[in-house]
Scaffold this motif. Structure first.
Motif, PDB file in Angstrom:
ATOM      1  N   ARG A 131       0.774  -1.216   0.051  1.00  0.00           N
ATOM      2  CA  ARG A 131      -0.098   0.092   0.017  1.00  0.00           C
ATOM      3  C   ARG A 131       0.868   1.253   0.209  1.00  0.00           C
ATOM      4  O   ARG A 131       2.082   0.989   0.321  1.00  0.00           O
ATOM      5  CB  ARG A 131      -0.980  -0.095   1.305  1.00  0.00           C
ATOM      6  N   LYS A 144      -6.018  -0.719   5.808  1.00  0.00           N
ATOM      7  CA  LYS A 144      -7.198   0.065   6.526  1.00  0.00           C
ATOM      8  C   LYS A 144      -7.435   1.425   5.622  1.00  0.00           C
ATOM      9  O   LYS A 144      -6.340   1.946   5.313  1.00  0.00           O
ATOM     10  CB  LYS A 144      -6.953   0.257   7.955  1.00  0.00           C
ATOM     11  N   LYS A 145      -8.587   1.957   5.474  1.00  0.00           N
ATOM     12  CA  LYS A 145      -8.752   3.117   4.735  1.00  0.00           C
ATOM     13  C   LYS A 145      -9.118   4.367   5.546  1.00  0.00           C
ATOM     14  O   LYS A 145     -10.133   4.179   6.506  1.00  0.00           O
ATOM     15  CB  LYS A 145      -9.931   2.814   3.891  1.00  0.00           C
ATOM     16  N   PHE A 180     -10.461   8.023   5.691  1.00  0.00           N
ATOM     17  CA  PHE A 180     -10.996   9.409   4.766  1.00  0.00           C
ATOM     18  C   PHE A 180     -11.125  10.723   5.853  1.00  0.00           C
ATOM     19  O   PHE A 180     -11.136  10.669   7.069  1.00  0.00           O
ATOM     20  CB  PHE A 180     -12.365   9.293   4.666  1.00  0.00           C
ATOM     21  N   THR A 193      -8.472   7.226   1.515  1.00  0.00           N
ATOM     22  CA  THR A 193      -9.505   7.028   0.456  1.00  0.00           C
ATOM     23  C   THR A 193     -10.343   8.436   0.208  1.00  0.00           C
ATOM     24  O   THR A 193     -10.182   9.477   1.117  1.00  0.00           O
ATOM     25  CB  THR A 193     -10.403   5.986   0.909  1.00  0.00           C
ATOM     26  N   ASP A 194     -11.074   8.421  -0.836  1.00  0.00           N
ATOM     27  CA  ASP A 194     -11.378   9.710  -1.288  1.00  0.00           C
ATOM     28  C   ASP A 194     -12.908   9.777  -0.772  1.00  0.00           C
ATOM     29  O   ASP A 194     -13.772  10.600  -0.882  1.00  0.00           O
ATOM     30  CB  ASP A 194     -11.756   9.876  -2.780  1.00  0.00           C
ATOM     31  N   THR A 195     -13.508   8.733  -0.181  1.00  0.00           N
ATOM     32  CA  THR A 195     -14.909   8.630   0.125  1.00  0.00           C
ATOM     33  C   THR A 195     -15.007   7.923   1.542  1.00  0.00           C
ATOM     34  O   THR A 195     -14.363   7.144   1.616  1.00  0.00           O
ATOM     35  CB  THR A 195     -15.916   7.944  -0.596  1.00  0.00           C
ATOM     36  N   ASP A 208     -17.733   6.398   2.415  1.00  0.00           N
ATOM     37  CA  ASP A 208     -18.233   5.175   2.363  1.00  0.00           C
ATOM     38  C   ASP A 208     -17.416   4.055   2.459  1.00  0.00           C
ATOM     39  O   ASP A 208     -17.596   3.003   2.904  1.00  0.00           O
ATOM     40  CB  ASP A 208     -19.073   4.963   0.932  1.00  0.00           C
ATOM     41  N   GLU A 209     -16.081   4.010   1.777  1.00  0.00           N
ATOM     42  CA  GLU A 209     -15.223   3.148   1.727  1.00  0.00           C
ATOM     43  C   GLU A 209     -14.391   3.008   3.144  1.00  0.00           C
ATOM     44  O   GLU A 209     -13.568   1.953   3.225  1.00  0.00           O
ATOM     45  CB  GLU A 209     -14.075   3.127   0.619  1.00  0.00           C
ATOM     46  N   ALA A 210     -14.488   3.993   3.866  1.00  0.00           N
ATOM     47  CA  ALA A 210     -13.309   4.192   4.916  1.00  0.00           C
ATOM     48  C   ALA A 210     -13.599   3.064   6.090  1.00  0.00           C
ATOM     49  O   ALA A 210     -14.648   2.931   6.495  1.00  0.00           O
ATOM     50  CB  ALA A 210     -13.317   5.588   5.520  1.00  0.00           C
ATOM     51  N   ASP A 211     -12.479   2.875   6.585  1.00  0.00           N
ATOM     52  CA  ASP A 211     -12.446   2.240   8.236  1.00  0.00           C
ATOM     53  C   ASP A 211     -12.342   3.277   9.106  1.00  0.00           C
ATOM     54  O   ASP A 211     -12.864   3.024  10.324  1.00  0.00           O
ATOM     55  CB  ASP A 211     -11.286   1.298   8.251  1.00  0.00           C
ATOM     56  N   LYS A 261     -22.188   0.211   8.873  1.00  0.00           N
ATOM     57  CA  LYS A 261     -20.637  -0.379   9.217  1.00  0.00           C
ATOM     58  C   LYS A 261     -20.168  -0.195  10.729  1.00  0.00           C
ATOM     59  O   LYS A 261     -19.718   0.873  11.180  1.00  0.00           O
ATOM     60  CB  LYS A 261     -19.768   0.276   8.324  1.00  0.00           C
TER      61      LYS A 261
END
Ligand code: 5AD
Ligand code: SF4
Length: 460
Positions: free
Chosen positions: A8, A22-23, A25, A53-55, A57-60, A91
Motif C-alpha cells: 500500500r 485500512k482506509k 478518509f 481514500t476519497d470517500t 463510504d469506503e473508509a474504516d 458499518k
C-alpha cells in the motif's frame, strides 16, 4: 501469511508490507494550517497501516479536521456527523474521529452530543493519534486536548515523498498571543511557538528533494516567527533568506502575517530576495481606529497604511491581500466607511471578508451585536468594493509577462494550470510534462477567478 500481505502507499509514499490495509478518509475544514495538519495526520496514520481514500463510504476511519473560527464553520461538524450516522449504523466497525479547533474547544462535549464519535484530538496532540486510533479499534473512546510539553513535530514521521503538487505547506509557527477580542485562535491553538530553524530547513530540503518547487511557510502569526538556531534566535526574514539558498526551491511565500510583526528585515527581504514572492496576506480587519481599539488589534489604521507604503517601497509590484470583519459590536456607519476608505487607499488584489460571529469565551461575545440586516448590508457593500479591486488587479495583468509554476492539468485537454508570482491561477496550453516547471507566460485574458495566457519561453 504471505498471501494476506498487501502493498500500500500513502500520498505516493513508501510502500510497506502489512497484513491489513485500512482506509482513512479525512475531511478538512478551514485554514491552510488544517490542510497541512491533515497531511501530517495522514502520514502518521500511514505508518500504522492506513491508506487515504476519497470517500467516507469506503473508509474504516473517518477523521473530521475542524474549524472553530466562526459559528457557521463549527456547526458544519455537527451536521456532517449527523450525516455519518447511517454509515456508522451500516458499518458498526467504522471509527469516527474529530480533530482540529472544534475538538480543542469542545472536547468531551462532542462525545456527549454525538455518541457515534470514537476519538477527539486537539491540534497539539496529533502525534498521539495513532495510539488513539488503536484504542478506538479496541472499542475505547479517547479525548486528548492537552497542550503537551513534548513537541508534536518531534513525534510525527518525516515528510513522505512528493505529495500531488509541486507546492507544499510547511508549518513554522503555531498559536497566537495577540488575543484579538473576536478570535478563538489563542484558545484553540495555544500560545505562539516557533519550530527550531534546523527542523524547518530539514523539512524544506526533504520537500525539495521530493519535487516541491514552492513552499508556503505557515503560522497563525507567521511573521512573529522566532526560531532557535545555533547562533541565536532567527526572525522570519533571516529564515526566508536561508531557505532561498536551497537549490531547486524556486519560490517562497508565507501566511498569515500580523501588521505589528512586519520587521524591517522581513520587508527588506522582499526587496532583496527574488525567490520571495510579491504577494502578502496582511489582515487589518477594520479601518476605524475606534473599532481597531475595541478589537484589541494594538495598531491604528494610519500605522497599517504607513506599513503598506514601506512594503510597497521595498517591492513596488506587491499584491496585497487582507481579511475584514464587518458588524463588529459597536461598529457605526462612520466606522464602516473608514474601513471602505482604508480599502480604497490600499487597493487590494485579493481579500476575504466576514460578518462578525460571536464566539463563546471571547471578550467581544459579551457585547451587544450590530443588527443582522445592517451587517448583511455592510458585507455586501464591502464585497462589492473588494470584488472590483480584485477584478482590476487581474485585468491589470493582461498584456504582462508573469512567471507561472505549473501545478496540474486544466479543465480543457492540453491545458495546464499554475500560479503566477502574484498567486493568480493561470490557464495555459501546455503538456503534462510542464508540471513542476516555471515558464514565462504572457497574460491574454482575465476571467472571474483566473487568468489565461500563452507561454513565451518554452521549457519542454
Ligand atoms: N467573526 C468573524 N470573522 C472572524 N475572523 C476571526 N474571528 C472571527 C469572528 N469571530 C476572521 C478574521 C481573521 C480570519 C481568519 O477570520 O478576519 O483574520
Ligand atoms: Fe486571531 Fe489573528 Fe488576532 Fe491572533 S492575530 S487573535 S489569530 S485574528
Amino acid at each position: 501469511m504471505d498471501g494476506d500481505i498487501q502493498h500500500r502507499q500513502i500520498e505516493g509514499g513508501e510502500t510497506e508490507d502489512r497484513a491489513e490495509v485500512k482506509k482513512l478518509f479525512i475531511k478538512t475544514y478551514g485554514c491552510q494550517m488544517n490542510v497541512y495538519d491533515s497531511e501530517r495526520m495522514a502520514e502518521a496514520m500511514g505508518a500504522e497501516g492506513y491508506v487515504l481514500t476519497d470517500t467516507a463510504d469506503e473508509a474504516d476511519m473517518v477523521l473530521l479536521n475542524t474549524c472553530h473560527i466562526r459559528e457557521k464553520a463549527s456547526e458544519k461538524l455537527y451536521s456532517d456527523l449527523g450525516r455519518l450516522r447511517p454509515l456508522k449504523t451500516a458499518k458498526p466497525d467504522l471509527k469516527i474521529g474529530v480533530a482540529g479547533c472544534v475538538a480543542q474547544a469542545e472536547g468531551e462535549e462532542i462525545l456527549r452530543r454525538m455518541p457515534l464519535v470514537d476519538l477527539v484530538v486537539g491540534p497539539q496532540s496529533y502525534h498521539r493519534l495513532p495510539a488513539m486510533a488503536k484504542a478506538a479499534e479496541a472499542g475505547e473512546k479517547t479525548v486528548d486536548t492537552d497542550f503537551p510539553a513534548e513537541d508534536k513535530f518531534d513525534h510525527l514521521p518525516e515528510r513522505r515523498p512528493a505529495t500531488r503538487a509541486p507546492t507544499a505547506f510547511l508549518a513554522v509557527q503555531e498559536g497566537c498571543d495577540k488575543f484579538c477580542a473576536f478570535c478563538v485562535v489563542p484558545y484553540t491553538r495555544g500560545s505562539e511557538v516557533s519550530r527550531p530553524v534546523d527542523r524547518v530547513l530539514r523539512e524544506a530540503r526533504a520537500l525539495v528533494e521530493r519535487g516541491v518547487r514552492e513552499i508556503t511557510l505557515l503560522g497563525q502569526n507567521v511573521n512573529a516567527y522566532h526560531g532557535a538556531a545555533a547562533d541565536g534566535v532567527w526572525g522570519l526574514g533571516r529564515l526566508v533568506r536561508d531557505l532561498a539558498r536551497i537549490e531547486g526551491l524556486e519560490r517562497i511565500r508565507y501566511t498569515t502575517s500580523h501588521p505589528n510583526d512586519m520587521a524591517p528585515d522581513l520587508i527588506a527581504a522582499h526587496a532583496e530576495e527574488p525567490k520571495l514572492m510579491p504577494y502578502l496576506h496582511l489582515p487589518v480587519q477594520s479601518g476605524s481606529d475606534r473599532i481597531l481599539k475595541a478589537m484589541a488589534r494594538k495598531h491604528s489604521a494610519e500605522h497599517y497604511l504607513r506599513l503598506v507604503e514601506r512594503i510597497r517601497a521595498a517591492r513596488p509590484d506587491m499584491v496585497l491581500s487582507g481579511d475584514f470583519i464587518v458588524g463588529f459590536p459597536g461598529e457605526t456607519e462612520a466606522d464602516f466607511e473608514a474601513t471602505l476608505a482604508l480599502i480604497r487607499a490600499v487597493d487590494y488584489g485579493m481579500a476575504y471578508s466576514f460578518k462578525y460571529s460571536a464566539r463563546p469565551g471571547t471578550p467581544a461575545a459579551e457585547k451587544p451585536p450590530v443588527p443582522a440586516d445592517v451587517a448583511d448590508d455592510r458585507l455586501q457593500r464591502l464585497q462589492a468594493l473588494l470584488g472590483a479591486q480584485q477584478k482590476a488587479c487581474q485585468q491589470g495583468m493582461v498584456g504582462r509577462e508573469v512567471q507561472v509554476l505549473f501545478e496540474k492539468p486544466g479543465r480543457e485537454p492540453g491545458q495546464m494550470v499554475g500560479k503566477s508570482d502574484y498567486l493568480h491561477a493561470v490557464h495555459v496550453a501546455a503538456p503534462p510534462e510542464a508540471r513542476g516547471r516555471i515558464a514565462t507566460v504572457r497574460i491574454a485574458a482575465s476571467g472571474p477567478n483566473s487568468l489565461a495566457g500563452q507561454v513565451t519561453s518554452p521549457l519542454w
